[in-house]
Every structure is written in C-alpha cells, then in structure tokens.
Design an enzyme around this catalytic site. Structure first.
Site, PDB file in Angstrom:
ATOM      1  N   GLY A 106       0.823  -1.219   0.000  1.00 52.73           N
ATOM      2  CA  GLY A 106       0.000   0.000   0.000  1.00 52.73           C
ATOM      3  C   GLY A 106       0.848   1.257   0.000  1.00 52.73           C
ATOM      4  CG  ASN A 107      -0.369   4.603  -1.610  1.00 52.45           C
ATOM      5  OD1 ASN A 107      -1.093   5.441  -1.079  1.00 52.45           O
ATOM      6  ND2 ASN A 107      -0.770   3.878  -2.647  1.00 52.45           N
ATOM      7  CG  HIS A 108       2.694   6.733   3.826  1.00 57.77           C
ATOM      8  ND1 HIS A 108       2.419   6.042   4.988  1.00 57.77           N
ATOM      9  CD2 HIS A 108       4.003   6.521   3.563  1.00 57.77           C
ATOM     10  CE1 HIS A 108       3.519   5.453   5.407  1.00 57.77           C
ATOM     11  NE2 HIS A 108       4.504   5.727   4.561  1.00 57.77           N
ATOM     12  CB  SER A 109      -2.972   7.927  -0.596  1.00 61.04           C
ATOM     13  OG  SER A 109      -4.117   8.693  -0.851  1.00 61.04           O
ATOM     14  CB  ALA A 155      -1.735   7.221  -4.038  1.00 57.41           C
TER      15      ALA A 155
END
Ligand code: CTP
Length: 405
Positions: free
Chosen positions: A208-211, A275
């Site tokens: 995943g990512n930090h969005s 994102a």
C-alpha cells in the site's frame, strides 16, 4: 460558499426541532446569515432563545407580535432569502405548504418567497406513508421544492421506518447543492478518485501507500458544492462518505480501473487524485503466508495505468506526487497520459503532501504554463483545480479550442 448567503430556516413542531439547532449552528459557522422562523408548535420543543443565541438574529415566531412586525418582516425574510429550509417539516406544514396556506410564519414565508425551498420531512412513519402526505410531497416536488429525506430508521414513536429527520450533514450538502446551482459546475458530472490502492499479498497483508484520501475527498466536496453531480471512486481510507456524493469503494488498482472505466461514461471531467499502486504481487496467496526462510522475494507485476487508459472524457486532470525533478516529471506525465492539467506536488516539502491538510502545488496545463500556488488547504487546492476545470469546460463550447500536446 455559504458566506454572504441568507438561509431562512423554518422550524416546525417535531421532536427533531432540536436537530435544527445543530443545523443553524453549522450554517452560522460556515458564514451564512441564518434567519429563523418558528411555528407555535416548534416553540414547544425548542425555545426561540436557543436559535437567537446560536444565530445572533431575532427569531420570528408570531404573526401578530407587534414588536417584531412580522407582517412586514415575513415579506422581508422571504425576499432576503437565498434559500428557505423547512426543517424539520411535519406532515401538517407539508400539507399547508402544498395547499398554499399562509397562517403561520413558516408557510407564510414559503408562500411569499421566490428563493428555492428545501423541505426536510420528519414524522411518524404512518403519517409519512399516508397517501395524503405522499400526494402533498409530490405536489411540492412538482412545483420545484427540493425534498431532503426522510431517512429510514428509529423514530421517536419507538418504531422503525421512514420518517426520520435526515442527517444534518446531508441537509447541509443539499443546501450547498441548491445554492451551488447558480455556480460553475451546475449540470456537470464529475468523476473523482481518492485514496491509496491496496494490493493483496495474502488475506492479511497488502502492498500500500500513505495516501489519506483527503485531496480527492476535498475535490469531490468542492465539485458537489459547485452544483456538479459527483461520483467518487475511493480506494481504502478512513474518511466518511461525503454527503450528496455517489461513493464507489474499491480496494485494488484493477478494481479501481474497472470502476473508473464504468463511471467515466458520460462524465464531463475526471480528476484522478488516487495514489494507484504501480505494481501488484504476481501471485496472491489464498492462505496466510507463514514465515520461513530468512529472506523472501515478492514478485511484483505492473498494474494498469488507469488515467492513461481512460479515453473520451472531455477533461482529464492528474496528480504527480514527486520527490525530485518535480516539473520535468509532472510534464512528462501530462503528455504521456494526455491530460488537460496536472497538479504537481513536491512531497518533500514540510507541511505538504500525504496525510497533511495542506499542500503546496504547481498547476501545469497542456500549453506548459505553470502556476505555482502557495501553501494552502487541500480544499483551497481543490477550488483552484475546479476553477481550471470550469474554464476548460467553458472553452470546449467554443469551437476554436484546439488540443495541444
Ligand atoms: N495513475 C493511474 N494509474 C496508475 C498509476 C497512476 O491512473 N497505475 C494516475 C494517478 O492517479 C495520478 C497520475 O496517474 O493522477 C500520476 O500518478 P503517479 O503515481 O505520480 O505517476 P506514475 O504514472 O505512477 O509514475 P511514477 O510512479 O513512475 O512516478
């Protein structure tokens, strides 16, 4: 958008009258002038003093109060209103408004006004479902009244059914939407994406990512407030669904692709703030992976580039979150994905980027023109982006507009 607007709030005799206090408070906080008119029955539930304290304005309750001179004031209120909101609206006031009666301060104001009227019914389910009430609501709708709710749920009578006062946030959205009809995106359909996709490794883990989703949500809400019909395709995030927006929740990039391609049909603009993971695990384990060797290689394969793939939508806006070579990289994406505008965001700047409430961005258009914006809230960035979208849509109506790229 509510500042400098006058909202006339007509409160009638329902237990939900206390929720109108919250509504009046939120409208006032957003900068609206809130003028409250109450029926005598409403004053049995909430004191006019409460509304007076919240709004800082006198409250009109009595047609024959010589101090207030309502006979003049009600016409003044009706004329000053940018919108009249009857909330909560009982079966009784709905019947009287439908019949064009003018025997209390609320229906008198409604009859006299040329402003749009929003009615938020709140009553016992049986009263709401009664054919007479349904017929009255149909008559109001046919005359252009906006009906907000009612919700289905627990009622003051103890039962469960339709008749519950709509959530205040939803009513606020309806008010913004009605007022927004006069502004730029009225009649437009806008598709927005938000959040960060999650690419599963096994049933418990993902890439995943930090969005945080905040940017996309800010755009969706701002577009709604400008009168657009908004669809929000949201990858996982912890934000509540914005009222008055159609939300489609997705998890993975491939699910977002499917949802976006489907929702893009007939839309005027796409703003792709999500994102999207560029890679996904090649194999997703059906059971939880157990630890074993000291190292583990995870093979990743490319996900589809959704923004590049969407064709035929009049306006496409992309985002570029970069940690180096901001403008060069953003320009390359603008061209490669055939965008009208790219919002370039240097994520290394303090107080800007993922998770933050603020952003410092540059807007780059097809012609290569760059506008550097100062640090501002995500909502303000959203307004700037939508200003551009509005301009592009207006230009499209003039045949001289040519695509450059
Ligand atoms: N985007 C997309 N589909 C992807 C990746 C990105 O639609 N698979 C969209 C994003 O929503 C954003 C824009 O393309 O609006 C640019 O995304 P970004 O991640 O900055 O760029 P990438 O094209 O993924 O390039 P890179 O990761 O190499 O910077």
């Amino acid at each position: 958008m509510l500042s400098k607007k006058t909202v006339v709030l007509g409160v009638t005799g329902s237990i939900a009258a206390y929720k109108a206090v919250d509504l009046a408070s939120k409208l006032t906080q957003e900068g609206a002038t809130v003028e409250v008119a109450m029926t005598p029955a409403a004053t049995e539930f909430v004191s006019p003093l409460t509304f007076r304290a919240i709004t800082g304005r006198p409250v009109v309750t009595d047609m024959f109060d010589s101090d207030v001179e309502f006979s003049i004031e009600h016409v003044a209120l009706a004329e000053r209103a940018d919108v009249v909101v009857v909330a909560p609206a009982t079966a009784d006031i709905i019947a009287r408004m439908a019949a064009g009666m003018a025997d209390d301060t609320v229906c008198c104001t409604v009859l006299a006004t040329k402003a749009p009227v929003i009615v938020a019914p709140a009553m016992h389910a049986g009263m709401y479902q009664n054919a007479v009430t349904q017929d009255n609501i149909r008559r109001l709708k046919a005359r252009g009244f906006h009906i907000a709710g009612p919700a289905h749920g627990r009622l003051a009578s103890g039962g469960v059914g339709p008749g519950r006062f709509v959530e205040v946030e939803e009513l606020l959205a309806a008010i913004r939407q009605v007022l927004g009809k006069s502004v730029g995106l009225a009649g437009r359909a806008v598709l927005v994406t938000a959040g960060g996709t999650q690419e599963p490794i096994d049933p418990v883990r993902f890439v995943g990512n930090h969005s945080s989703g905040k940017m996309g949500y800010a755009i969706a809400e701002a577009a709604r407030d400008r009168g657009a019909t908004v669809t929000l395709v949201a990858a996982p995030n912890s934000l509540p669904d914005p009222a008055g927006v159609k939300v489609v929740r997705v998890g993975r990039a491939v699910e977002m692709r499917e949802a976006v391609l489907k929702a893009a049909v007939g839309k005027d603009a796409l703003t792709m703030a999500a994102a999207v993971a560029d890679y996904q695990p090649k194999v997703v384990s059906e059971s939880k992976m157990k630890k074993g060797a000291m190292s583990l290689n995870l093979e990743l394969v490319r996900t589809p580039d959704i923004l590049a793939e969407v064709k035929g939508i009049p306006i496409k806006v992309g985002f570029a979150a970069e940690s180096e070579n901001l403008l060069v990289n953003a320009r390359a994406k603008l061209k490669q994905k055939d965008l009208d505008l790219i919002v370039a965001n240097d994520i290394t700047l303090p107080g800007s980027g993922f998770g933050s409430d603020n952003d410092r961005v540059s807007l780059i258009d097809r012609r290569g023109k760059v506008e550097d914006l100062p640090l501002m809230s995500k909502r303000e960035v959203a307004e700037k982006v939508l200003d551009r979208v509005e301009t592009f849509l207006k230009q499209m109506r003039t045949p001289s507009r040519k695509r450059i790229g």
